[in-house]
Scaffold this motif. Structure first.
Motif, short mmCIF file in Angstrom:
data_model
loop_
_atom_site.label_atom_id
_atom_site.label_comp_id
_atom_site.label_asym_id
_atom_site.label_seq_id
_atom_site.Cartn_x
_atom_site.Cartn_y
_atom_site.Cartn_z
N PHE A 54 0.84 -1.20 0.00
CA PHE A 54 0.00 0.00 0.00
C PHE A 54 0.87 1.24 0.00
O PHE A 54 1.90 1.29 0.67
N SER A 55 0.43 2.25 -0.76
CA SER A 55 1.15 3.52 -0.84
C SER A 55 0.35 4.63 -0.16
O SER A 55 -0.88 4.64 -0.21
N PHE A 56 1.08 5.55 0.46
CA PHE A 56 0.49 6.76 1.04
C PHE A 56 0.72 7.88 0.04
O PHE A 56 1.88 8.17 -0.32
N ILE A 57 -0.36 8.52 -0.40
CA ILE A 57 -0.27 9.53 -1.45
C ILE A 57 -0.89 10.85 -0.97
O ILE A 57 -2.03 10.86 -0.48
N SER A 92 0.40 -2.84 -4.95
CA SER A 92 0.53 -4.12 -5.64
C SER A 92 -0.43 -5.11 -5.01
O SER A 92 -0.76 -5.00 -3.83
N THR A 93 -0.91 -6.03 -5.82
CA THR A 93 -1.84 -7.05 -5.33
C THR A 93 -1.11 -8.37 -5.19
O THR A 93 -0.05 -8.59 -5.78
N GLY A 122 -9.98 -5.03 -4.40
CA GLY A 122 -9.60 -3.97 -5.33
C GLY A 122 -8.39 -4.33 -6.15
O GLY A 122 -7.84 -5.42 -6.06
N ALA A 123 -8.00 -3.35 -6.94
CA ALA A 123 -6.90 -3.51 -7.88
C ALA A 123 -5.87 -2.42 -7.64
O ALA A 123 -6.11 -1.45 -6.90
N VAL A 128 -8.11 2.57 -0.69
CA VAL A 128 -8.75 1.73 0.32
C VAL A 128 -9.06 2.49 1.60
O VAL A 128 -9.84 2.02 2.43
N ALA A 129 -8.45 3.66 1.78
CA ALA A 129 -8.73 4.51 2.94
C ALA A 129 -8.25 5.92 2.64
O ALA A 129 -7.32 6.12 1.86
#
Length: 175
Positions: A54-57, A92-93, A122-123, A128-129
């Motif tokens: 997961f990335s923080f953007i 990434s999944t 999801g993809a 997601v948050a």
């Protein structure tokens, strides 16, 4: 913002080849305008996130990408700019999405975002948050570390950490 630059030497009668590009990214805020959030990651099976990350953007810039490579738990400290909308995006999944959960805790102990175990779908690129960072301490911080000890059929000793240092607390209890 991400920039690229090229450089060429100018020797008067001749010039060198252009060299580059060299890319660099400017921060979206000064470090003095940021605070650290904690990303608490959990894998219920204990074998890591099996390829998920997961990335923080913030403002379209990826500030961190995190995963659990192996094991049950991991924690990451992520510096985020104050007052900016933050998305947590699938980077990434992998497999076994039902094992994944996480929480994002602000610098003052409050949960800013979370993902419950079994709810991931999801993809790559899906949000997601989301939350907006807040680096200003609350006027009256939430109590932490609630406990109940010496529990009997008719009583219990309740405890907590008074972050506010107020010395006075309101307690509500019931079935």
């Amino acid at each position: 913002m991400t920039y690229e630059f090229y450089v060429q030497s100018d020797c008067g009668t001749a010039q060198s080849n252009w060299v580059g590009p060299f890319a660099f990214t400017t921060p979206i805020c000064d470090p003095s305008n940021a605070c650290v959030y904690t990303f608490d990651m959990v894998d219920s099976y204990g074998d890591g996130w099996n390829g998920w990350s997961f990335s923080f953007i913030q403002n379209g810039i990826t500030l961190a990408t995190e995963t659990i490579v192996t094991g049950t738990n991991a924690t990451a400290s992520i510096s985020l700019c104050d007052g900016v909308a933050t998305d947590i995006v699938i980077a990434s999944t992998g497999s076994f999405a039902s094992e994944i959960s996480f929480s994002v805790v602000d610098p003052f102990g409050a949960t800013a975002a979370s993902l419950a175990q079994g709810s991931l779908a999801g993809a790559v690129g899906d949000v997601v948050a989301s939350f907006t960072t807040n680096c200003t301490p609350p006027a009256c911080p939430d109590p932490l570390a609630l406990t109940a000890t010496n529990i009997t059929g008719s009583s219990a000793d309740l405890g907590w950490t008074d972050q506010a240092g107020a010395g006075v607390s309101n307690v509500e209890w019931g079935v």
